[in-house]
Design an enzyme around this catalytic site. Sequence first.
Site, PDB file in Angstrom:
ATOM      1  N   HIS A 176      17.249  -4.779 -60.530  1.00  0.00           N
ATOM      2  CA  HIS A 176      17.868  -4.839 -59.211  1.00  0.00           C
ATOM      3  C   HIS A 176      16.978  -4.113 -58.216  1.00  0.00           C
ATOM      4  O   HIS A 176      16.385  -3.071 -58.546  1.00  0.00           O
ATOM      5  CB  HIS A 176      19.253  -4.206 -59.228  1.00  0.00           C
ATOM      6  CG  HIS A 176      20.160  -4.887 -60.194  1.00  0.00           C
ATOM      7  ND1 HIS A 176      20.743  -6.097 -59.930  1.00  0.00           N
ATOM      8  CD2 HIS A 176      20.524  -4.543 -61.458  1.00  0.00           C
ATOM      9  CE1 HIS A 176      21.443  -6.471 -60.984  1.00  0.00           C
ATOM     10  NE2 HIS A 176      21.327  -5.557 -61.929  1.00  0.00           N
ATOM     11  N   PRO A 222      21.193 -15.752 -56.877  1.00  0.00           N
ATOM     12  CA  PRO A 222      21.671 -16.169 -55.561  1.00  0.00           C
ATOM     13  C   PRO A 222      21.344 -15.208 -54.430  1.00  0.00           C
ATOM     14  O   PRO A 222      21.412 -13.988 -54.596  1.00  0.00           O
ATOM     15  CB  PRO A 222      23.202 -16.273 -55.744  1.00  0.00           C
ATOM     16  CG  PRO A 222      23.506 -15.497 -56.969  1.00  0.00           C
ATOM     17  CD  PRO A 222      22.286 -15.595 -57.839  1.00  0.00           C
ATOM     18  N   ASN A 223      20.994 -15.810 -53.313  1.00  0.00           N
ATOM     19  CA  ASN A 223      20.710 -15.130 -52.033  1.00  0.00           C
ATOM     20  C   ASN A 223      19.355 -14.420 -52.015  1.00  0.00           C
ATOM     21  O   ASN A 223      18.923 -13.955 -50.963  1.00  0.00           O
ATOM     22  CB  ASN A 223      21.830 -14.136 -51.661  1.00  0.00           C
ATOM     23  CG  ASN A 223      23.173 -14.827 -51.545  1.00  0.00           C
ATOM     24  OD1 ASN A 223      23.287 -15.798 -50.817  1.00  0.00           O
ATOM     25  ND2 ASN A 223      24.173 -14.375 -52.289  1.00  0.00           N
ATOM     26  N   ARG A 276      17.414 -11.073 -45.353  1.00  0.00           N
ATOM     27  CA  ARG A 276      18.762 -10.649 -45.733  1.00  0.00           C
ATOM     28  C   ARG A 276      18.860  -9.125 -45.780  1.00  0.00           C
ATOM     29  O   ARG A 276      18.082  -8.487 -46.506  1.00  0.00           O
ATOM     30  CB  ARG A 276      19.017 -11.222 -47.131  1.00  0.00           C
ATOM     31  CG  ARG A 276      20.251 -10.715 -47.800  1.00  0.00           C
ATOM     32  CD  ARG A 276      20.234 -11.028 -49.295  1.00  0.00           C
ATOM     33  NE  ARG A 276      21.487 -10.643 -49.878  1.00  0.00           N
ATOM     34  CZ  ARG A 276      21.671 -10.443 -51.170  1.00  0.00           C
ATOM     35  NH1 ARG A 276      20.671 -10.611 -52.028  1.00  0.00           N
ATOM     36  NH2 ARG A 276      22.847 -10.086 -51.618  1.00  0.00           N
ATOM     37  N   ALA A 328      24.253 -11.237 -57.630  1.00  0.00           N
ATOM     38  CA  ALA A 328      25.707 -11.042 -57.783  1.00  0.00           C
ATOM     39  C   ALA A 328      26.231 -11.579 -59.113  1.00  0.00           C
ATOM     40  O   ALA A 328      27.256 -11.087 -59.625  1.00  0.00           O
ATOM     41  CB  ALA A 328      26.442 -11.682 -56.616  1.00  0.00           C
ATOM     42  N   GLU A 387      16.780  -6.648 -67.179  1.00  0.00           N
ATOM     43  CA  GLU A 387      17.635  -6.816 -65.995  1.00  0.00           C
ATOM     44  C   GLU A 387      17.112  -5.910 -64.894  1.00  0.00           C
ATOM     45  O   GLU A 387      16.893  -4.713 -65.131  1.00  0.00           O
ATOM     46  CB  GLU A 387      19.074  -6.413 -66.335  1.00  0.00           C
ATOM     47  CG  GLU A 387      19.978  -6.382 -65.106  1.00  0.00           C
ATOM     48  CD  GLU A 387      21.388  -5.886 -65.400  1.00  0.00           C
ATOM     49  OE1 GLU A 387      21.884  -6.069 -66.527  1.00  0.00           O
ATOM     50  OE2 GLU A 387      21.987  -5.299 -64.479  1.00  0.00           O
ATOM     51  N   ARG A 418      26.248   1.827 -55.006  1.00  0.00           N
ATOM     52  CA  ARG A 418      26.900   0.890 -54.092  1.00  0.00           C
ATOM     53  C   ARG A 418      28.363   0.654 -54.505  1.00  0.00           C
ATOM     54  O   ARG A 418      28.944   1.467 -55.217  1.00  0.00           O
ATOM     55  CB  ARG A 418      26.076  -0.403 -54.034  1.00  0.00           C
ATOM     56  CG  ARG A 418      24.635  -0.150 -53.553  1.00  0.00           C
ATOM     57  CD  ARG A 418      23.825  -1.422 -53.474  1.00  0.00           C
ATOM     58  NE  ARG A 418      24.335  -2.323 -52.462  1.00  0.00           N
ATOM     59  CZ  ARG A 418      23.972  -3.596 -52.342  1.00  0.00           C
ATOM     60  NH1 ARG A 418      23.073  -4.105 -53.182  1.00  0.00           N
ATOM     61  NH2 ARG A 418      24.493  -4.368 -51.406  1.00  0.00           N
ATOM     62  N   TYR A 468      17.372  -4.529 -48.766  1.00  0.00           N
ATOM     63  CA  TYR A 468      16.448  -5.299 -49.611  1.00  0.00           C
ATOM     64  C   TYR A 468      15.012  -5.370 -49.085  1.00  0.00           C
ATOM     65  O   TYR A 468      14.160  -6.004 -49.708  1.00  0.00           O
ATOM     66  CB  TYR A 468      16.998  -6.724 -49.796  1.00  0.00           C
ATOM     67  CG  TYR A 468      18.355  -6.738 -50.478  1.00  0.00           C
ATOM     68  CD1 TYR A 468      18.485  -6.336 -51.806  1.00  0.00           C
ATOM     69  CD2 TYR A 468      19.507  -7.123 -49.796  1.00  0.00           C
ATOM     70  CE1 TYR A 468      19.721  -6.330 -52.438  1.00  0.00           C
ATOM     71  CE2 TYR A 468      20.752  -7.119 -50.425  1.00  0.00           C
ATOM     72  CZ  TYR A 468      20.853  -6.716 -51.740  1.00  0.00           C
ATOM     73  OH  TYR A 468      22.077  -6.707 -52.378  1.00  0.00           O
ATOM     74  N   ASN A 519      16.615 -10.869 -62.160  1.00  0.00           N
ATOM     75  CA  ASN A 519      17.506 -10.313 -61.149  1.00  0.00           C
ATOM     76  C   ASN A 519      18.552 -11.390 -60.893  1.00  0.00           C
ATOM     77  O   ASN A 519      18.348 -12.300 -60.081  1.00  0.00           O
ATOM     78  CB  ASN A 519      16.762  -9.945 -59.861  1.00  0.00           C
ATOM     79  CG  ASN A 519      17.678  -9.237 -58.866  1.00  0.00           C
ATOM     80  OD1 ASN A 519      18.891  -9.194 -59.061  1.00  0.00           O
ATOM     81  ND2 ASN A 519      17.095  -8.691 -57.815  1.00  0.00           N
TER      82      ASN A 519
HETATM   83  C1  DQA Z   1      20.971  -7.069 -56.406  1.00  0.00           C
HETATM   84  C2  DQA Z   1      22.252  -6.230 -56.425  1.00  0.00           C
HETATM   85  C3  DQA Z   1      23.468  -7.119 -56.532  1.00  0.00           C
HETATM   86  O1  DQA Z   1      24.649  -6.342 -56.579  1.00  0.00           O
HETATM   87  C4  DQA Z   1      23.538  -8.038 -55.326  1.00  0.00           C
HETATM   88  O2  DQA Z   1      24.639  -8.916 -55.443  1.00  0.00           O
HETATM   89  C5  DQA Z   1      22.281  -8.784 -55.080  1.00  0.00           C
HETATM   90  C6  DQA Z   1      20.990  -8.120 -55.317  1.00  0.00           C
HETATM   91  C7  DQA Z   1      19.714  -6.204 -56.164  1.00  0.00           C
HETATM   92  O3  DQA Z   1      18.619  -6.688 -56.445  1.00  0.00           O
HETATM   93  O4  DQA Z   1      19.818  -5.073 -55.699  1.00  0.00           O
HETATM   94  O5  DQA Z   1      22.295  -9.903 -54.590  1.00  0.00           O
HETATM   95  O6  DQA Z   1      20.822  -7.683 -57.670  1.00  0.00           O
END
Ligand code: DQA
Length: 138
Positions: free
Chosen positions: A97, A9-10, A17, A74, A95, A104, A22, A71
Site C-alpha cells: 500500500h 481500482p482507482n 487522485r 480497496a 501485498e 487511516r 497518494y 496493491n
Molecule cells: C491503498 C489503500 C487502500 O485502503 C485504498 O482503498 C487504495 C489505495 C494504498 O495504496 O494506500 O485505493 O491500497
Amino acid sequence: MKLLIINGPNLNLLGKREPDVYGNMSFEVFFESLKEKFQNIELAYYQSNLEGDIINKLHEVGFTYDGIVLNAAAYTHTSVAIGDAVKAINTPVIEIHISNVHARESYRHSSFIAKNAKGVISGFGLQSYILGIQSFLL
Ligand code: DQA
C-alpha cells in the site's frame, strides 16, 4: 527474474487522485523509473478496476512468474475472492500500500490478502513498490 506489479481500482488515477495521500506522480511515469532501477528484472505492470480481471491476471501469471507485487487497493479490505486467488497460486505475492492503511479509517485495517501473502508493506509512498520488488531479491 520475472515480476508483475498489479494495481487495483482507482490506482489508474495516481497523480490526480488525492495527491496529499497518494502523491502527484502517475504510475506510468513511476514505472519507467522502476524499469531503469531494476534492469536485471523482467518487470511487468497490470492495472484494473475490476475484481475479476485481477483474479484472472493472478491465475494467468501465478504459476510461472517469480513474484507478484499486489496493491489491490480497496479490494484488499473487501475481496474474499482475491484473497482466495492469492492462496490458490504458487507465485509468492507481496501485498503493498502507498499509504499507511493502519493510520487511516478502521475499515482499511483489515486485509483478505495479508494472510496468504509472503509479506505486507504499507505507508512508504511509491517507495512501497520498490521495497516490494527488493523483497524478492533478498
Ligand atoms: C491503498 C489503500 C487502500 O485502503 C485504498 O482503498 C487504495 C489505495 C494504498 O495504496 O494506500 O485505493 O491500497
